[in-house]
Scaffold this motif. Sequence first.
Motif, PDB file in Angstrom:
ATOM      1  N   CYS A  47       0.855  -1.188   0.000  1.00  0.00           N
ATOM      2  CA  CYS A  47       0.000   0.000   0.000  1.00  0.00           C
ATOM      3  C   CYS A  47       0.892   1.240   0.000  1.00  0.00           C
ATOM      4  O   CYS A  47       1.798   1.346   0.816  1.00  0.00           O
ATOM      5  CB  CYS A  47      -0.900   0.007   1.235  1.00  0.00           C
ATOM      6  N   CYS A  78      -0.107   3.275   3.778  1.00  0.00           N
ATOM      7  CA  CYS A  78       0.260   2.726   5.094  1.00  0.00           C
ATOM      8  C   CYS A  78       1.420   1.741   5.003  1.00  0.00           C
ATOM      9  O   CYS A  78       1.913   1.272   6.026  1.00  0.00           O
ATOM     10  CB  CYS A  78      -0.944   2.064   5.754  1.00  0.00           C
ATOM     11  N   CYS A  90      -6.814   1.583   3.854  1.00  0.00           N
ATOM     12  CA  CYS A  90      -6.739   2.942   3.312  1.00  0.00           C
ATOM     13  C   CYS A  90      -7.674   3.157   2.120  1.00  0.00           C
ATOM     14  O   CYS A  90      -7.948   4.303   1.755  1.00  0.00           O
ATOM     15  CB  CYS A  90      -5.309   3.258   2.880  1.00  0.00           C
ATOM     16  N   CYS A 111      -5.825  -1.526  -0.748  1.00  0.00           N
ATOM     17  CA  CYS A 111      -5.591  -1.661   0.690  1.00  0.00           C
ATOM     18  C   CYS A 111      -6.927  -1.555   1.419  1.00  0.00           C
ATOM     19  O   CYS A 111      -7.634  -0.554   1.273  1.00  0.00           O
ATOM     20  CB  CYS A 111      -4.627  -0.575   1.171  1.00  0.00           C
TER      21      CYS A 111
HETATM   22 ZN   LIG Z   1      -2.963   1.133   3.330  1.00  0.00          ZN
END
Ligand SMILES: [Zn+2]
Length: 172
Positions: A45, A48, A62, A59
């Motif tokens: 990702c 993150c 996120c 992700c």
């Molecule tokens: Zn993420």
Amino acid sequence: MSEEEQEMITKVEAPVYLKYNFTAGSAPTRFLAQIKNGVLAGQRCPKCLAVYIPTRGSCGRCGVPTVEEVELSDKATVQSFTIVSIPIPNNPIEPPFIIANVVPDGANVSFIHLMSECVNEDVHIGQRVQAVWKPEDEWGYSMDNIRYFKPLDEPDVPIELIGKLTVTGEEG
Ligand SMILES: [Zn+2]
């Protein structure tokens, strides 16, 4: 034959099979293409920095697309496991056997696989394991290319560190 003499029928086996195809999508396609080459490919990702395997293309924390591909080790850590003691229909493996959630080195999520070459009672969370692959000429587009994971003679990973990010990313 009278009704009393008639043997009572208590169970009828009626196997039902459902065969279906689904579209893998671009991220799983990439994962499957790589595992055919003996490579465990994850995706990171961008926000993150969590690394997912198998890849879903985004992700879950996120909500952003994952594009960067990360080649992962076939060494892993046991995150959880269960000892299967009852036979599973159509499964050729004789119980008891162990199914474990393993986190490959470099990833932040686990996947489920079989463990073998181990004493079932000695398997534990944090245990280090490594994939045992089928012969290369049997590799296909499948996680079955890995026969099972076997224990490694390496120190355990502390529970709080299994699958944790080693690089601090932006929290989602
Ligand atoms: Zn993420």
